[in-house]
Every structure is written in C-alpha cells, then in structure tokens.
Design an enzyme around this catalytic site. Structure first.
Site, short mmCIF file in Angstrom:
data_model
loop_
_atom_site.label_atom_id
_atom_site.label_comp_id
_atom_site.label_asym_id
_atom_site.label_seq_id
_atom_site.Cartn_x
_atom_site.Cartn_y
_atom_site.Cartn_z
N ARG A 149 -18.82 23.76 3.14
CA ARG A 149 -17.98 24.26 3.98
C ARG A 149 -16.73 24.88 3.18
NH1 ARG A 149 -16.39 19.76 8.13
NH2 ARG A 149 -14.50 21.16 8.23
N TYR A 150 -16.52 24.45 2.41
CA TYR A 150 -15.33 24.70 1.34
C TYR A 150 -16.00 25.54 -0.09
CZ TYR A 150 -13.34 21.25 4.34
OH TYR A 150 -13.18 20.41 5.49
N CYS B 263 -21.91 2.29 11.87
CA CYS B 263 -20.46 2.22 12.51
C CYS B 263 -20.76 2.96 13.55
CB CYS B 263 -19.67 3.13 11.72
SG CYS B 263 -19.40 2.36 9.90
N ARG C 241 -21.85 11.30 12.25
CA ARG C 241 -23.22 11.87 12.07
C ARG C 241 -24.13 10.90 12.69
NH1 ARG C 241 -21.53 12.41 6.22
NH2 ARG C 241 -20.46 14.38 6.39
N CYS D 132 -27.75 3.25 6.55
CA CYS D 132 -26.55 2.59 6.23
C CYS D 132 -26.67 1.02 6.28
CB CYS D 132 -25.35 2.99 7.24
SG CYS D 132 -24.59 4.51 6.94
N LYS E 295 -9.62 20.27 6.99
CA LYS E 295 -9.00 19.24 7.55
C LYS E 295 -7.49 19.63 7.71
CE LYS E 295 -12.30 16.29 5.68
NZ LYS E 295 -13.54 17.15 5.10
N ARG F 101 -16.50 22.85 -3.17
CA ARG F 101 -17.10 21.78 -3.27
C ARG F 101 -18.31 21.63 -1.92
NH1 ARG F 101 -12.36 22.11 -0.79
NH2 ARG F 101 -11.46 20.84 0.42
N CYS G 26 -19.60 6.73 14.26
CA CYS G 26 -20.06 7.68 13.15
C CYS G 26 -20.14 8.94 13.66
CB CYS G 26 -21.29 7.20 12.65
SG CYS G 26 -22.08 8.05 11.45
N ASP H 235 -13.35 12.45 15.59
CA ASP H 235 -14.24 13.59 15.97
C ASP H 235 -14.69 13.59 17.22
OD1 ASP H 235 -13.56 15.12 13.65
OD2 ASP H 235 -15.43 14.00 12.50
N ASP I 245 -10.12 17.22 11.59
CA ASP I 245 -11.22 18.15 11.09
C ASP I 245 -11.55 19.07 12.04
OD1 ASP I 245 -12.86 18.91 9.15
OD2 ASP I 245 -14.14 17.21 8.80
C1 LIG Z 1 -14.52 16.31 4.34
C2 LIG Z 1 -15.23 17.37 3.26
C3 LIG Z 1 -15.07 17.54 2.10
C4 LIG Z 1 -14.04 16.90 1.24
O1 LIG Z 1 -12.87 17.66 1.61
P1 LIG Z 1 -11.64 17.02 0.74
O2 LIG Z 1 -10.48 17.51 1.66
O3 LIG Z 1 -11.86 17.33 -0.62
O4 LIG Z 1 -11.52 15.43 0.71
C5 LIG Z 1 -16.23 18.45 1.74
N1 LIG Z 1 -17.40 18.90 2.29
C6 LIG Z 1 -17.43 18.50 3.39
C7 LIG Z 1 -18.53 19.32 4.20
C8 LIG Z 1 -16.28 17.73 4.12
O5 LIG Z 1 -16.28 17.47 5.79
#
Ligand SMILES: *Cc1c(COP(=O)(O)O)cnc(C)c1O
Length: 372
Positions: A122-123, A139, A144, A135, A347, A126, A142, A303, A340
């Site tokens: 998504r970003y 939880c 997911r 798990c 976020k 990362r 959760c 969420d 989120d």
């Molecule tokens: C939360 C999340 C991250 C990590 O986000 P940070 O703000 O760096 O902690 C990375 N990928 C996805 C899909 C996420 O939901």
C-alpha cells in the site's frame, strides 16, 4: 454451571495445569501451549460456566469465526466475568455474526493491494507479507478475520516464492513487515528461511515482525529464537498489548529477551470498547509498557471490519481519551492515535486534530509567528 465453584474462582496456572493434567515444564513449552489451545466452546463453557457463556450460542459464531486461546492467555483473566478484558478479546461473541452488521470483510481494501497473493503493498517503500493465517489466539477484534476460515491458502512455499520474486524486482521497497496471522507460530528453521531470503535482496534494508506472541504465548520467545533473529538485524518487532493485565512477568521477559538481542520492541494497541477505552486503563497500559521498555507506537482506531463492530468506539471519544492522557503522560508513553484508511493515504493521525492542540497553538501563536 462451570466446574469451578463460585467462591474459589481462579482460572490461574495452577488450576489449568491440574485441569490439563500437565506440569510446570509443559506450561513453559510453547508447543504444549499451542497444542492445548481452547478451541471448542464446550470446553470454554466448562472452564468458565459461571460467566454466563453459552456454548450453543457460541458454536454458531465459531462456525464462521473459529476460536483459539492458549491456556496461558486464559490464565490472565482477573475476574470470572463475561466482560473480563482478557476474555472479551478471545471468547466468541454472538455479536460477531449479527445480521445487522453492515461492515465489510476487508475495509482497508488490502485484497486489492496484493500484487501477488497475501503480499500487501500500500505504501511505496514498504510491504506487508501475510505469511500465515494461523495464530496462537484468535483475537475477536482482528481486522483480518476474513482469512481465518481458509488458513494457509496458498501454502507457504508457493506464496513466499512469489513474494520474494516481487520484492526482488521492486527496488523502491526498503522494508518488509512479516505478519499474518502470527509468523511466530512457525518453527525457527522455517522463520529463518523467510528472513534469510529477504536479507538476500540487497535493497531490503529493514525487516519488521508483527506478532502478538509475547502477549498471548510468551514462551515462544526462546533463547534459540532470539539468537537466530539477532542475525537478521536491523529487525524491528511490533507486538500488541491492549490491557495492563497482559503485562506479566512472562510477557515482560519475552520482550526483554528480544531487546537483549538488539531488537527494539514497540507496541500497537487497538482502542477497544470494553477493553481499554477508559483513561485509567489506557494510562496504566501505557505506563506499564514504558516500564518494560516497550515503546507505544500506534493506538489504532478499531477498523470497521465485519465481525468487529461491537468493539468500535467513536473517534471523538478516542480523541477525548487521548487528550486526557497527553496532558498527563511522559512523551515516551504516547502512541500516535491513528485511523487506518484504504489505499496509500494510510494511517491518519487523529491526535493532530484535537481541540487541546488547536488551543495550545492559539495560545502560543506569538511563539510560532516569531519563526515565520
Ligand atoms: C500499517 C501498514 C504498514 C506499516 O506502516 P507504518 O506506518 O510504517 O507502521 C505497511 N503496510 C501495510 C499494508 C500496512 O497496513
């Protein structure tokens, strides 16, 4: 009626050991904890009958969303009540399958951001790798839980190779979050295989593990595990304590062992109705986290995922709660309270919108103006 007489209610380690006919050595063995997870509503009812749990009603829930709780996690309950914050996080609740629940299965639209199965991108810089759906404890909140009914589809080998191929071909990605499910349900050699293949990709600079194991099955954090993880630094570890009752000698020890291996441990809580949405509980949680050197990183607004709606608070209530805490707590105790949202916006910090901050800014306007 439960098997424990009212006056003697204490679902502690001693009681559970005699119930499972096990030794203290068994208790300290994470495989024993995993194998003896309470997964049947009937067993939960017989352990906790007095709480008013009704196995028949719960079976309707577990046919949609299964249950699992380690004996260790159940032993953290402090009251024989159905609203005990530990029980609330692990016992099925009929509201999870309420027909009036209009929420979506995948509100963050993760499934549309998977370039290969179970790798969420998504970003730009990362990626999040869902390496299992299993798990130690399921939880109930959760986001997911849509994956629980079809665990490990596709299997790890196929799914991980595709992830590695995608990551190796994506030089803009510098950080990979190994998540799930809980990646620490795998044995050390399997985990090491994952970490080593990621380390082989030159542009992956940082690894992160997301795991609730220190909270729900701390005996999984062994010396061997830490020795292995240490080789793959920089490695960051995010866990999820949601209530002060979860901070025990065992969970503190697990975090400490990771820290001693040079792995910083941070915490991502979820703001949960009936668990931690009071200033007293939240403050105690944050204070106690600081005491065990675990940095509060995020406090997630819950969420809007299907089956979790009864845990949600309204954001104004969350902001008001955080405002109270900000004015009282050390900066090292303060997480970012975030919402989120789907896509790359990610976020969104909710604390930045608080009235207190706006007032503070107004009050100190002359100070800011000086620097313009
Ligand atoms: C939360 C999340 C991250 C990590 O986000 P940070 O703000 O760096 O902690 C990375 N990928 C996805 C899909 C996420 O939901």
């Amino acid at each position: 009626m439960g098997i424990i007489p009212e006056a003697e209610w204490d679902l502690d380690k001693k009681f559970l050991l005699s119930y499972f006919n096990a030794s203290s050595k068994d208790w300290r063995d994470w495989r024993w904890q995993f194998k003896n997870r309470v997964t049947r509503p009937e067993l939960l009812e017989s352990l906790l009958g007095k709480t008013g749990l009704n196995a028949e009603k719960l079976k309707a829930v577990t046919s949609v969303y299964p249950m699992a709780a380690t004996p260790y996690y159940l032993s953290l309950m402090q009251t024989p009540k159905i609203n005990d914050p530990v029980l609330v996080q692990c016992a099925p609740d009929p509201r999870e399958i309420s027909s009036s629940d209009r929420a979506e299965d995948d509100p963050l639209q993760e499934d549309c951001h998977m370039p290969v199965p179970k790798l969420v991108h998504r970003y730009p810089d990362r990626c999040l790798a869902i390496v299992t759906e299993l798990c130690a404890v399921y939880c109930r909140h959760c986001n997911r839980k849509r994956f629980w009914s079809r665990p490990n589809q596709p299997g790890l080998k196929t799914r991980f190779q595709k992830m590695i191929d995608y990551l190796a071909a994506s030089p803009q990605i510098r950080e990979v979050i190994i998540s799930g499910g809980d990646p620490l349900i795998y044995d050390d050699p399997i985990l090491e295989g994952l970490l080593a293949s990621l380390r082989d990709i030159p542009h992956i600079e940082v690894l992160r593990i997301g795991s609730r194991v220190p909270v729900v099955m701390p005996m999984r954090v062994t010396k061997d595990l830490c020795r292995m993880l240490k080789k793959y630094r920089p490695l960051w570890f995010n866990t999820q304590f949601n209530h002060p009752a979860e901070i025990t000698r065992d969970s503190a020890r697990a975090c400490h062992m990771l820290q001693e291996a040079g792995i910083p441990v941070s915490n991502q809580s979820v703001l949960l109705n009936g668990v931690n949405n009071s200033p007293e509980v939240m403050k105690k949680l944050l204070y106690n986290l600081q005491t065990i050197s675990v940095r509060p990183y995020y406090l997630f607004h819950c969420d809007p995922a299907r089956g979790c709606t009864h845990f949600r608070t309204n954001p104004q209530e969350g902001v008001a709660l955080m405002e109270k805490i900000w004015s009282q707590c050390s900066g090292l105790c303060l997480p970012q309270y975030v919402l989120d949202v789907p896509g790359s916006a990610g976020k969104i910090p909710l604390n930045a919108m608080s009235k207190a901050i706006k007032n503070d800014l107004k009050k100190h306007k002359h100070f800011f103006d000086k620097f313009q």
